[in-house]
Scaffold this motif. Structure first.
Motif, PDB file in Angstrom:
ATOM      1  N   UNK A  88      27.132  -2.020  37.705  1.00  3.43           N
ATOM      2  CA  UNK A  88      27.250  -1.934  36.247  1.00  3.43           C
ATOM      3  C   UNK A  88      26.540  -3.089  35.542  1.00  3.43           C
ATOM      4  N   UNK A  89      26.395  -4.204  36.220  1.00  2.00           N
ATOM      5  CA  UNK A  89      25.783  -5.367  35.602  1.00  2.00           C
ATOM      6  C   UNK A  89      24.327  -5.133  35.224  1.00  2.00           C
ATOM      7  N   UNK A  90      23.670  -4.195  35.906  1.00  2.00           N
ATOM      8  CA  UNK A  90      22.263  -3.923  35.601  1.00  2.00           C
ATOM      9  C   UNK A  90      22.064  -2.586  34.899  1.00  2.00           C
ATOM     10  N   UNK A  91      23.162  -1.962  34.459  1.00  2.00           N
ATOM     11  CA  UNK A  91      23.040  -0.721  33.699  1.00  2.00           C
ATOM     12  C   UNK A  91      22.535  -1.030  32.283  1.00  2.00           C
ATOM     13  N   UNK A  92      21.899  -0.064  31.630  1.00  2.00           N
ATOM     14  CA  UNK A  92      21.201  -0.315  30.355  1.00  2.00           C
ATOM     15  C   UNK A  92      22.117  -0.348  29.130  1.00  2.00           C
ATOM     16  N   UNK A  93      23.051  -1.306  29.123  1.00  2.00           N
ATOM     17  CA  UNK A  93      23.964  -1.381  27.974  1.00  2.00           C
ATOM     18  C   UNK A  93      23.199  -1.746  26.700  1.00  2.00           C
ATOM     19  N   UNK A  94      22.085  -2.476  26.829  1.00  2.00           N
ATOM     20  CA  UNK A  94      21.314  -2.884  25.658  1.00  2.00           C
ATOM     21  C   UNK A  94      20.795  -1.715  24.850  1.00  2.00           C
ATOM     22  N   UNK A  95      20.450  -0.622  25.522  1.00  2.00           N
ATOM     23  CA  UNK A  95      19.977   0.566  24.811  1.00  2.00           C
ATOM     24  C   UNK A  95      21.100   1.195  23.992  1.00  2.00           C
ATOM     25  N   UNK A  96      22.316   1.125  24.519  1.00  2.00           N
ATOM     26  CA  UNK A  96      23.470   1.656  23.788  1.00  2.00           C
ATOM     27  C   UNK A  96      23.781   0.749  22.591  1.00  2.00           C
ATOM     28  N   UNK A  97      23.654  -0.562  22.798  1.00  2.00           N
ATOM     29  CA  UNK A  97      23.862  -1.501  21.689  1.00  2.00           C
ATOM     30  C   UNK A  97      22.854  -1.257  20.558  1.00  2.00           C
ATOM     31  N   UNK A  98      21.600  -1.056  20.914  1.00  2.00           N
ATOM     32  CA  UNK A  98      20.585  -0.791  19.889  1.00  2.00           C
ATOM     33  C   UNK A  98      20.934   0.466  19.096  1.00  2.00           C
ATOM     34  N   UNK A  99      21.412   1.479  19.774  1.00  2.00           N
ATOM     35  CA  UNK A  99      21.805   2.717  19.097  1.00  2.00           C
ATOM     36  C   UNK A  99      22.976   2.465  18.148  1.00  2.00           C
ATOM     37  N   UNK A 100      23.901   1.619  18.576  1.00  2.00           N
ATOM     38  CA  UNK A 100      25.046   1.267  17.728  1.00  2.00           C
ATOM     39  C   UNK A 100      24.568   0.593  16.444  1.00  2.00           C
ATOM     40  N   UNK A 101      23.593  -0.294  16.571  1.00  2.00           N
ATOM     41  CA  UNK A 101      23.040  -0.969  15.391  1.00  2.00           C
ATOM     42  C   UNK A 101      22.353   0.029  14.458  1.00  2.00           C
ATOM     43  N   UNK A 102      21.576   0.933  15.021  1.00  2.00           N
ATOM     44  CA  UNK A 102      20.876   1.936  14.218  1.00  2.00           C
ATOM     45  C   UNK A 102      21.867   2.781  13.432  1.00  2.00           C
ATOM     46  N   UNK A 103      22.920   3.233  14.103  1.00  2.00           N
ATOM     47  CA  UNK A 103      23.909   4.094  13.444  1.00  2.00           C
ATOM     48  C   UNK A 103      24.685   3.360  12.356  1.00  2.00           C
ATOM     49  N   UNK A 104      24.721   2.027  12.451  1.00  2.00           N
ATOM     50  CA  UNK A 104      25.419   1.237  11.437  1.00  2.00           C
ATOM     51  C   UNK A 104      24.469   0.617  10.415  1.00  2.00           C
ATOM     52  N   UNK A 105      23.207   1.031  10.474  1.00  2.00           N
ATOM     53  CA  UNK A 105      22.209   0.596   9.488  1.00  2.00           C
ATOM     54  C   UNK A 105      22.051  -0.915   9.412  1.00  2.00           C
ATOM     55  N   UNK A 106      22.045  -1.548  10.585  1.00  2.00           N
ATOM     56  CA  UNK A 106      21.755  -2.979  10.651  1.00  2.00           C
ATOM     57  C   UNK A 106      20.546  -3.178  11.558  1.00  2.00           C
ATOM     58  N   UNK A 107      19.841  -4.295  11.407  1.00  2.00           N
ATOM     59  CA  UNK A 107      18.626  -4.510  12.197  1.00  2.00           C
ATOM     60  C   UNK A 107      18.889  -4.524  13.700  1.00  2.00           C
ATOM     61  N   UNK A 108      17.903  -4.047  14.436  1.00  2.00           N
ATOM     62  CA  UNK A 108      17.980  -3.983  15.896  1.00  2.00           C
ATOM     63  C   UNK A 108      17.272  -5.195  16.495  1.00  2.00           C
ATOM     64  N   UNK A 109      17.808  -5.698  17.602  1.00  2.00           N
ATOM     65  CA  UNK A 109      17.154  -6.780  18.315  1.00  2.00           C
ATOM     66  C   UNK A 109      17.019  -8.037  17.476  1.00  2.00           C
ATOM     67  N   UNK A 110      15.827  -8.605  17.477  1.00  2.00           N
ATOM     68  CA  UNK A 110      15.596  -9.870  16.775  1.00  2.00           C
ATOM     69  C   UNK A 110      15.242  -9.695  15.302  1.00  2.00           C
ATOM     70  N   UNK A 111      15.178  -8.441  14.850  1.00  2.00           N
ATOM     71  CA  UNK A 111      14.707  -8.180  13.481  1.00  2.00           C
ATOM     72  C   UNK A 111      15.599  -8.808  12.418  1.00  2.00           C
ATOM     73  N   UNK A 112      16.884  -8.979  12.724  1.00  2.00           N
ATOM     74  CA  UNK A 112      17.793  -9.508  11.704  1.00  2.00           C
ATOM     75  C   UNK A 112      17.444 -10.950  11.306  1.00  2.00           C
ATOM     76  N   UNK A 113      16.830 -11.701  12.230  1.00  2.00           N
ATOM     77  CA  UNK A 113      16.524 -13.097  11.923  1.00  2.00           C
ATOM     78  C   UNK A 113      15.522 -13.209  10.772  1.00  2.00           C
ATOM     79  N   UNK A 114      14.642 -12.226  10.636  1.00  2.00           N
ATOM     80  CA  UNK A 114      13.679 -12.254   9.533  1.00  2.00           C
ATOM     81  C   UNK A 114      14.404 -12.244   8.191  1.00  2.00           C
ATOM     82  N   UNK A 115      15.475 -11.452   8.093  1.00  2.00           N
ATOM     83  CA  UNK A 115      16.237 -11.413   6.840  1.00  2.00           C
ATOM     84  C   UNK A 115      16.915 -12.751   6.575  1.00  2.00           C
ATOM     85  N   UNK A 116      17.434 -13.370   7.628  1.00  2.00           N
ATOM     86  CA  UNK A 116      18.081 -14.674   7.467  1.00  2.00           C
ATOM     87  C   UNK A 116      17.064 -15.726   7.049  1.00  2.00           C
TER      88      UNK A 116
END
Length: 418
Positions: A379-407
């Motif tokens: 499980x440690x190498x399963x693609x949880x990051x892809x699920x996290x990115x989807x969670x961000x998209x569905x909540x209309x917040x920046x994905x990955x490092x994109x949020x730092x640009x707004x800050x």
């Protein structure tokens, strides 16, 4: 970018489905978890009642990064910016020193109306509010003692403050329709070895009992009590130890607060959840990151955080646990600190949820320890990051490092002009 995220999520969804994990259900479950984000990261714990008062009671903040909030509008605007970059709807923790008053007031004079500013803001943001009495950085913290002081005048001052903090928390609950957890932490203790360890604790019991005498509906507010192993200036004896408050919470049917930074560095904080919850009403968790000791570094996705969130998920304790954040760092952008720490906590929760927990428990009860170890390692190498990115998209917040640009834009346009 959006297409790539969707494609990656669909592949991850298939991978997890192969081991019996429904990622759609996991995303729905993560959406329900409200974290309580602490206001004091934004202003270095100065507050608005006594903004120029020196921090005392073992409290300290390192750094002098530009843009610290010094007014209610600045702090609430900074919080709003941080919340816009964090998936989901959450709560915000306040301390009593964040009251917004028309005239100077002391801690024993505060009224619910002094927090109308925050209630109005919370309604606009759609968030709940939690409360903390401020039992530090005040002249009535005398000789290192507040509620356990041998001086009745000192005790009476802090008892009154505790009562008023409860009335404020009840106001939050009534106005916002969400239970407000009212956390109590006091710095009382001795730097060197005391002769009498019992009497201060008896005084503390009497003080706390007087504070909680007035009943409030639990749908509006409930108290939580936070212990500590030791602190600066109280290295030899802490009146409100972990054992003290765990027993107090049990006998008074209140919550016990576990702060991740308040234990011995070799202790596994996550192991304490399942040891307390079969007996207690529930937990308040302060997610922090101790380095050597209670330094309150910004929370990151480290092993300790993963273990804590995983334990809450695996033992089905999220319904009994209020998860709050407690860190402060003035060496980096304060809004970025909020976002990094909160998103890290959500990622750790997601990692805990993305597991075939029912199946793992079945193989464990059947003593198939080989499969248990194999699955938990894979499980440690399963693609949880892809699920996290989807969670961000569905909540209309920046994905990955994109949020730092707004800050960074906010820092340039707002923070550096203060």
């Amino acid at each position: 970018m959006t297409k790539q995220i969707e494609e990656s999520y669909q592949l991850a969804k298939q991978r997890y489905a192969e081991i019996g994990v429904d990622t759609e259900q996991v995303l729905a479950d993560l959406e329900k978890v409200k974290l309580s984000i602490h206001s004091w990261q934004g202003d270095d714990i100065h507050g608005f009642l006594f903004p120029n008062q020196e921090l005392t009671g073992g409290i300290g903040v390192s750094g002098n990064y530009p843009g610290v909030a010094t007014t209610p509008d600045q702090l609430s605007n900074d919080l709003s910016k941080a919340l816009s970059l964090i998936p989901g709807k959450h709560k915000v923790q306040l301390h009593a020193i964040y009251a917004v008053t028309d005239q100077p007031k002391d801690l024993d004079q505060l009224e619910p109306s002094d927090f109308k500013y925050w209630v109005d803001w919370a309604k606009k943001e759609g968030v709940g509010l939690d409360m903390n009495g401020t039992f530090f950085s005040h002249p009535m913290l005398k000789d290192g003692f507040t509620l356990a002081s041998p001086d009745k005048e000192v005790r009476d001052f802090w008892i009154e403050h505790g009562k008023r903090s409860r009335a404020i928390a009840n106001y939050f609950g009534e106005e916002l329709g969400q239970q407000s957890v009212n956390n109590f932490w006091i710095p009382d203790g001795y730097k060197d070895n005391p002769i009498d360890k019992l009497t201060p604790r008896l005084r503390l019991i009497d003080s706390l009992d007087e504070i909680i005498k007035q009943p409030y509906a639990e749908k509006n507010t409930i108290e939580a009590f936070e212990g500590k192993l030791f602190g600066t200036g109280v290295e030899s004896y802490t009146v409100g130890s972990h054992e003290f408050y765990a027993n107090y919470a049990l006998t008074r049917e209140k919550l016990w607060t576990i702060d991740a930074g308040h234990f011995h560095p070799t202790e596994d904080v996550s192991d304490k959840f399942s040891a307390f919850t079969p007996f207690g009403k529930g937990l308040m968790l302060h997610v922090s990151r101790p380095v050597r000791w209670d330094s309150d570094h910004v929370v990151i996705l480290d092993d300790a955080l993963i273990r804590m969130m995983r334990s809450l998920v695996r033992d089905d304790l999220l319904g009994q646990t209020n998860i709050g954040l407690d860190f402060f760092d003035a060496t980096i952008n304060r809004i970025a600190a909020w976002v990094i720490g909160t998103r890290a906590t959500q990622k750790a929760l997601l990692m805990g949820m993305l597991a075939p927990i029912k199946h793992l428990k079945e193989v464990e009860i059947n003593h198939d320890l080989t499969e248990r170890l194999m699955l938990t390692e894979e499980l440690k190498s399963y693609p949880f990051g892809a699920v996290w990115d989807e969670f961000c998209v569905r909540n209309n917040v920046p994905v990955g490092t994109e949020w730092l640009k707004e800050v960074q834009t906010y820092e340039k346009d707002v923070l550096l002009k203060r």
